[in-house]
Design a protein around this motif. Structure first.
Motif, short mmCIF file in Angstrom:
data_model
loop_
_atom_site.label_atom_id
_atom_site.label_comp_id
_atom_site.label_asym_id
_atom_site.label_seq_id
_atom_site.Cartn_x
_atom_site.Cartn_y
_atom_site.Cartn_z
N ASP A 51 -7.63 -20.70 3.00
CA ASP A 51 -7.35 -21.51 1.82
C ASP A 51 -8.23 -20.49 0.70
O ASP A 51 -8.12 -19.94 -0.60
N GLY A 52 -9.54 -20.36 1.16
CA GLY A 52 -10.52 -18.93 0.52
C GLY A 52 -9.72 -17.72 0.66
O GLY A 52 -9.71 -16.95 -0.69
N ALA A 53 -9.41 -18.05 1.26
CA ALA A 53 -8.21 -16.23 1.81
C ALA A 53 -7.45 -16.02 1.35
O ALA A 53 -6.95 -15.03 0.88
N LEU A 54 -6.90 -16.95 1.00
CA LEU A 54 -5.39 -16.31 0.63
C LEU A 54 -6.12 -16.59 -0.91
O LEU A 54 -4.89 -16.01 -2.19
N ALA A 55 -6.53 -17.32 -1.48
CA ALA A 55 -6.80 -17.69 -2.76
C ALA A 55 -7.94 -15.78 -3.26
O ALA A 55 -6.94 -15.12 -5.13
N ALA A 56 -8.50 -15.42 -1.80
CA ALA A 56 -9.61 -14.04 -3.14
C ALA A 56 -7.98 -12.69 -2.24
O ALA A 56 -7.69 -11.95 -3.49
N ASN A 57 -7.42 -13.16 -1.61
CA ASN A 57 -6.07 -12.17 -1.05
C ASN A 57 -5.33 -11.92 -2.26
O ASN A 57 -4.98 -10.49 -2.49
N GLY A 58 -4.81 -13.49 -2.31
CA GLY A 58 -3.54 -12.98 -3.89
C GLY A 58 -3.91 -12.20 -5.02
O GLY A 58 -3.89 -11.26 -6.26
N VAL A 59 -6.16 -11.92 -5.37
CA VAL A 59 -6.57 -11.42 -6.86
C VAL A 59 -6.61 -10.40 -6.30
O VAL A 59 -5.78 -8.49 -7.03
N LEU A 60 -7.27 -9.66 -5.22
CA LEU A 60 -7.82 -8.44 -4.68
C LEU A 60 -6.29 -8.11 -3.45
O LEU A 60 -6.51 -6.61 -3.13
N HIS A 61 -6.03 -8.13 -2.88
CA HIS A 61 -4.68 -8.16 -1.39
C HIS A 61 -5.47 -7.41 -0.58
O HIS A 61 -4.67 -6.19 -0.41
N THR A 62 -6.83 -7.41 0.16
CA THR A 62 -7.07 -6.96 0.65
C THR A 62 -6.68 -6.80 2.42
O THR A 62 -6.97 -6.49 3.50
N GLY A 63 -6.16 -8.01 3.03
CA GLY A 63 -5.88 -8.65 3.62
C GLY A 63 -6.23 -10.35 4.13
O GLY A 63 -7.42 -10.16 3.77
N ARG A 64 -5.58 -11.12 4.08
CA ARG A 64 -6.31 -12.43 4.62
C ARG A 64 -6.90 -12.13 6.09
O ARG A 64 -8.27 -13.23 5.71
N TRP A 65 -6.41 -12.15 6.88
CA TRP A 65 -7.92 -11.97 7.83
C TRP A 65 -9.13 -11.02 7.08
O TRP A 65 -10.39 -11.78 7.97
N VAL A 66 -9.02 -10.38 6.70
CA VAL A 66 -10.70 -9.68 5.86
C VAL A 66 -10.89 -11.04 5.24
O VAL A 66 -12.37 -10.71 5.15
N TRP A 67 -10.51 -11.81 4.56
CA TRP A 67 -11.54 -12.83 3.55
C TRP A 67 -11.97 -13.83 4.47
O TRP A 67 -12.60 -14.35 4.29
N CYS A 68 -11.29 -13.59 5.29
CA CYS A 68 -11.45 -15.12 6.37
C CYS A 68 -12.76 -14.35 7.09
O CYS A 68 -13.74 -15.44 6.88
N PRO A 236 -0.74 -20.55 10.38
CA PRO A 236 -0.83 -20.61 9.12
C PRO A 236 -1.49 -22.90 8.87
O PRO A 236 -0.52 -23.58 9.48
N MET A 237 -1.78 -22.43 7.65
CA MET A 237 -2.74 -24.45 7.57
C MET A 237 -2.12 -23.96 6.14
O MET A 237 -2.75 -24.93 4.95
N ASP A 238 -0.53 -24.48 5.75
CA ASP A 238 -0.38 -24.71 4.10
C ASP A 238 -0.08 -26.48 4.31
O ASP A 238 -0.05 -26.54 2.78
N ASP A 239 0.59 -26.53 5.47
CA ASP A 239 0.94 -28.27 5.34
C ASP A 239 -0.08 -28.84 6.07
O ASP A 239 0.16 -28.51 7.52
N ILE A 240 -0.86 -29.59 5.64
CA ILE A 240 -2.01 -30.34 6.52
C ILE A 240 -2.19 -31.40 5.79
O ILE A 240 -2.91 -32.45 6.55
N THR A 241 -0.34 -32.22 5.77
CA THR A 241 -0.93 -33.50 5.87
C THR A 241 -0.51 -34.39 6.96
O THR A 241 -1.41 -35.29 7.26
N ASP A 242 -0.24 -33.94 7.86
CA ASP A 242 -0.27 -35.04 9.33
C ASP A 242 -2.16 -34.73 10.19
O ASP A 242 -2.40 -35.96 10.25
N PHE A 243 -2.83 -33.57 9.34
CA PHE A 243 -4.12 -33.79 9.56
C PHE A 243 -4.64 -35.24 8.99
O PHE A 243 -5.57 -35.21 8.74
#
Length: 325
Positions: A51-68, A236-243
């Protein structure tokens, strides 16, 4: 209230969360729940990094894996340096998060206008349960921290009140973002990710120490972060309902048994290998929770399941007697 009771148990006994579990389920029974707790904490570590990587990548667009990778490295750095050596940095991060929260609240509620929101069919009871499942995941680790407090009860009250108020505030912001602005991505999550996920990873290490005396909790915490980082990159971890439902079904009946033993029955089975009667009560509570998932109530699943489990635990104790072996 559940968080308060769990914190009080750990604070009064000066034991870690998973050590308090052994008081109800025995030595090996506690190891079973320690293993499950480590798994759920590794899962939360991965989800928070994602989730943190998604948020950061939404601002800086450097790639989700980079922020992970960046977030994972920051968490590992914090673990290696130590929880007490980054106090000033944590204070700055929390202050920044608080300021951003104020700004976000002003933007959403000060300048937003109502937007149509899609109805996904989620009932009120289901929404309550998913909201409960989030703090429920803290039950198996809250006493990892309250046990160190000079005044455990006061520290627990402070933590529960602040956590409750801030959580309500965050829910209001999230709801406002969806209803008023039509937006769902909140960039500030990257700040909370590093601090919150540190607690998940660190508690995974503390819980692992209950599995064996030869385990170094710090390095297990590092390993949990690495696994979580890889998971956040790969899955992908967008839906964590079952978890969330799985967390509820495991830990709601577990803490219910602990509450019954500590506050009502005053039992301690920590010297037993496995407390069979409490393990059976937990199994019934687990099954009851899964059954309640198909029943729509305004209370959700957790509260009814805990009430059922506590009552059952008291009845079983009265039938089989209190044996503190």
């Amino acid at each position: 209230m559940m968080l308060f009771l769990a914190g009080v148990i750990g604070g009064k006994t000066r034991r870690s969360a998973m050590e308090t579990v052994k008081m109800s389920f025995g030595e090996k029974g506690g190891i079973f729940f320690s293993f499950l707790n480590v798994l759920q904490l590794v899962g939360w570590t991965a989800i928070m990094i994602y989730d943190g990587a998604l948020a950061a990548n939404g601002v800086l667009h450097t790639g989700r894996w980079v922020w992970c990778l960046v977030i994972g490295v920051l968490i590992i750095l914090w673990i290696v340096i130590g929880i007490t050596n980054l106090g000033k940095i944590n204070t700055v991060a929390m202050a920044a998060l608080f300021i951003l929260t104020l700004v976000l609240s002003f933007i959403i509620f000060g300048h937003g206008s109502l937007k149509p929101v899609a109805n996904d069919g989620l009932t009120f009871g289901a929404a309550v349960e998913l909201a409960v499942a989030m703090p429920l995941s803290w039950l198996p680790l809250i006493s990892d921290y309250t046990r160190e407090a000079k005044e455990p009860t006061k520290a627990t009250w402070a933590s529960v009140i602040v956590y409750g108020l801030v959580s309500c505030w965050m829910y209001v912001i999230g709801m406002g973002a969806a209803i008023i602005t039509g937006e769902y991505d909140i960039a500030q999550i990257v700040f909370s990710t590093v601090t919150t996920t540190f607690l998940d990873a660190w508690s995974a290490g503390i819980s692992s120490e209950s599995l064996s005396k030869n385990i170094n909790g710090k390095w297990i915490a590092v390993a949990a972060t690495v696994i979580g980082m890889i998971g956040a990159i790969v899955y992908p971890m967008d839906d964590i309902t079952d978890f969330l439902y799985l967390i509820g079904s495991v830990f709601a009946p577990m803490i219910a048994v602990q509450i019954a033993d500590f506050f009502i029955l005053h039992q301690d089975f920590s010297r037993k290998s496995v407390c069979i009667q409490n393990m059976l009560v937990w199994v019934v509570g687990f099954i009851a929770y899964r059954w309640l998932m198909g029943v729509d109530t305004i209370l959700g699943n957790t509260l009814p399941d805990m009430v059922i489990t506590i009552i059952l635990s008291v009845i079983v104790s009265l039938l089989f007697g209190k044996k503190n072996d």
